[in-house]
Design a protein around this motif. Structure first.
Motif, mmCIF file in Angstrom:
data_model
loop_
_atom_site.group_PDB
_atom_site.id
_atom_site.type_symbol
_atom_site.label_atom_id
_atom_site.label_comp_id
_atom_site.label_asym_id
_atom_site.label_seq_id
_atom_site.Cartn_x
_atom_site.Cartn_y
_atom_site.Cartn_z
ATOM 1 N N GLN A 268 -8.626 -2.685 7.285
ATOM 2 C CA GLN A 268 -7.710 -2.621 6.176
ATOM 3 C C GLN A 268 -6.787 -3.825 6.170
ATOM 4 O O GLN A 268 -6.439 -4.359 7.201
ATOM 5 N N SER A 269 -6.396 -4.228 4.968
ATOM 6 C CA SER A 269 -5.387 -5.276 4.863
ATOM 7 C C SER A 269 -4.040 -4.698 5.265
ATOM 8 O O SER A 269 -3.712 -3.575 4.902
ATOM 9 N N PRO A 270 -3.245 -5.456 5.998
ATOM 10 C CA PRO A 270 -1.935 -4.953 6.395
ATOM 11 C C PRO A 270 -0.926 -4.979 5.259
ATOM 12 O O PRO A 270 0.218 -4.613 5.457
ATOM 13 N N PHE A 271 -1.344 -5.377 4.067
ATOM 14 C CA PHE A 271 -0.409 -5.469 2.959
ATOM 15 C C PHE A 271 -0.651 -4.392 1.904
ATOM 16 O O PHE A 271 -0.205 -4.522 0.775
ATOM 17 N N THR A 272 -1.353 -3.326 2.270
ATOM 18 C CA THR A 272 -1.557 -2.222 1.338
ATOM 19 C C THR A 272 -0.602 -1.084 1.660
ATOM 20 O O THR A 272 -0.164 -0.909 2.791
ATOM 21 N N LYS A 278 0.005 4.594 6.993
ATOM 22 C CA LYS A 278 -0.713 5.001 8.197
ATOM 23 C C LYS A 278 0.061 4.600 9.448
ATOM 24 O O LYS A 278 0.137 5.369 10.420
ATOM 25 N N ILE A 279 0.646 3.407 9.422
ATOM 26 C CA ILE A 279 1.450 2.957 10.549
ATOM 27 C C ILE A 279 2.657 3.854 10.745
ATOM 28 O O ILE A 279 2.948 4.335 11.849
ATOM 29 N N LEU A 280 3.371 4.109 9.650
ATOM 30 C CA LEU A 280 4.661 4.789 9.743
ATOM 31 C C LEU A 280 4.565 6.276 10.060
ATOM 32 O O LEU A 280 5.563 6.889 10.455
ATOM 33 N N ILE A 281 3.384 6.881 9.879
ATOM 34 C CA ILE A 281 3.248 8.296 10.236
ATOM 35 C C ILE A 281 2.501 8.480 11.559
ATOM 36 O O ILE A 281 2.227 9.603 11.970
ATOM 37 N N SER A 282 2.227 7.366 12.239
ATOM 38 C CA SER A 282 1.463 7.471 13.485
ATOM 39 C C SER A 282 2.371 7.759 14.670
ATOM 40 O O SER A 282 3.520 7.305 14.731
#
Length: 489
Positions: A268-272, A278-282
């Motif tokens: 995935q692109s890190p700008f989506t 996904k990062i913030l709920i991990s």
């Protein structure tokens, strides 16, 4: 005993041992030299400070701490952008480019006339150096398996500590041999020499660093070795994947469906928005960032050069020469190197015990703080030996660097490479964001020699660290058992 035999021999694939030898040589030599020079540059600011820079530039109050904070702010701003850049720019270009920039800035430092100039230089130097630590851990996690990663992370961390250690001896030698040469003070020569010796390492990386397994074009790796570098890191099928495979119809192609796709899939692109969510709920984002904030704060005695400042402002009026002020604190780094390599190797043999290092450094931080407070309150006779012993012992907390970043890398195997890179960068970003004000509040140079407020802060930080390590390990283990490797938060 069986664990130790597996650690040494393992179940290696054909050609794997020679592949690991090659990547050890080319990756570790560059990364370790880079980090050694990185830490040499950082530690030499304190070495220069106690070697005449304070008096020559008329430092006032906490200006040395403010300079460190300027560096930290630049370092923070560069964390995530630099690690995301490694996803798009070949590391063999990005790492050497950053090294050339910080080498030039280091040499410019030799020309400064006041502390404010150093503040500006160190800010941009922080940006240039921001990729070295987390970028290397990203690279190590890309190339090494679980049973290999801790020891390599330990060797890398130890190289930085070696930079701190030899920095004191280098400054002592420069002060003795170059003081006054060309009408220039020895501490100015230190910055010039630091910059010069950095440039050849940058050139080495430009031509010989292998990038990542999926993108490498290194001439010393055959096509078979490049393929092996990717396949040997593929995660083993989880219980959920095995169940999915078993349920496929007879005669059909048994494709394993995983919630954590291998790194060879399109990332995935890190700008989506989806990726950011996904990062913030991990669990990894919050768990490991807070872990490294706490662990990074446990290194405050060494990272703020408290022993050197203690000796410079010795409360018992013991005189120390410039050579002694530079040489005596090197024992802290020596203890850190031994501790780092020991625990990094041990937790490679028992990789599911990496969290226990947090218990060890928690106890170290509490006990050493207590020793220094006791020396202050006792004040019977010269307590310098007790204080120096406490600061030397406190160097053992550096063991957490290699083991905690290996722990983070291990927990994210099978996820997108850029996800792992962002979390690793977030760890260092969080730690340095806190340290930017933490060091001023608790370890300002004006608080020397006792740093009493900082001693109590260390005790509180280490207590929380011990609890957090146990809690994070419990959450990650429970998720692993309950989901078979899927993402559950």
């Amino acid at each position: 005993m069986s664990k130790i035999k597996y650690f040494h021999r393992g179940n290696k694939l054909p050609g794997e041992s020679f592949l690991v030898f090659k990547i050890d040589f080319f990756i570790l030599t560059f990364c370790c030299l880079s980090y050694l020079l990185n830490y040499l540059d950082r530690s030499n600011l304190a070495n220069a400070y106690v070697s005449g820079m304070k008096e020559d530039l008329d430092f006032k109050g906490d200006q040395l701490t403010q300079i460190n904070t300027c560096f930290t702010v630049g370092y923070i701003l560069g964390q995530i952008p630099s690690n995301v850049s490694l996803h798009y720019i070949p590391p063999s270009k990005f790492f050497p480019g950053a090294m050339i920039i910080w080498a030039c800035l280091t040499m410019i430092t030799a020309t400064v006339k006041n502390p404010q100039s150093i503040m500006a230089i160190r800010f941009f130097q922080g940006i240039a150096e921001s990729t070295t630590f987390v970028g290397t851990h990203y690279i190590l996690g890309s190339w090494y398996t679980e049973r290999e990663l801790g020891k390599r992370s330990g060797i890398f961390t130890a190289s930085g500590l070696a930079g701190t250690m030899i920095g004191g001896f280098i400054q002592s030698g420069i002060y003795t041999s170059l003081e006054g040469l060309k009408v220039m003070r020895g501490w100015r020569w230190l910055f010039i020499i630091d910059g010069i010796i950095t440039l050849p390492v940058a050139v080495y990386g430009l031509f010989l660093f292998p990038d990542t397994p999926g993108t490498t074009k290194a001439f010393y790796l055959s096509q078979q070795e490049r393929e092996l570098a990717v396949t040997r890191l593929q995660p083993s099928p989880t219980p959920k994947e095995t169940e999915t495979t078993a349920s496929t119809s007879p005669g059909s192609e048994k494709a394993i469906i995983s919630e954590n796709p291998p790194s060879s899939t399109k990332e995935q692109s890190p700008f989506t928005r989806a990726f950011v969510k996904k990062i913030l709920i991990s669990a990894e984002w919050y768990g490991f960032i807070i872990l490294w904030i706490l662990a990074g704060s446990s290194e405050s005695f060494s990272s703020n050069s408290l022993l050197a400042l203690y000796l410079k402002s010795n409360p018992f009026n013991t005189p120390y020469t410039v050579q002694q002020l530079n040489s005596y604190p090197t024992g802290v780094s020596a203890v850190g190197i031994v501790s780092t390599l020991f625990f990094a190797t041990l937790t490679d043999i028992y990789p599911h015990t990496r969290h226990t290092v947090g218990y060890f450094i928690g106890v170290i931080g509490i006990v050493t703080s207590g020793m220094i407070l006791a020396a202050k309150y006792e004040m019977v006779g010269n307590q310098t030996g007790v204080v120096m012993g406490a600061y030397y012992w406190a160097g053992a907390v550096y063991a957490c660097q290699a083991t905690f970043f290996a722990w983070a890398n291990d927990s994210m195997r099978g996820k997108e490479e850029v996800f792992r890179g962002v979390v690793l960068a977030g760890m260092n970003l969080g730690s340095n964001a806190v340290n930017a004000w933490w060091s001023i509040l608790f370890y300002g140079a004006g608080m020397a020699p006792w740093f009493e407020r900082g001693m109590w802060a260390m005790i509180g930080d280490c207590l929380v660290l011990v609890v957090w390590c146990g809690g994070l390990e419990y959450v990650l283990r429970r998720r692993e058992r309950g989901s078979g490797g899927g993402v559950v938060v």
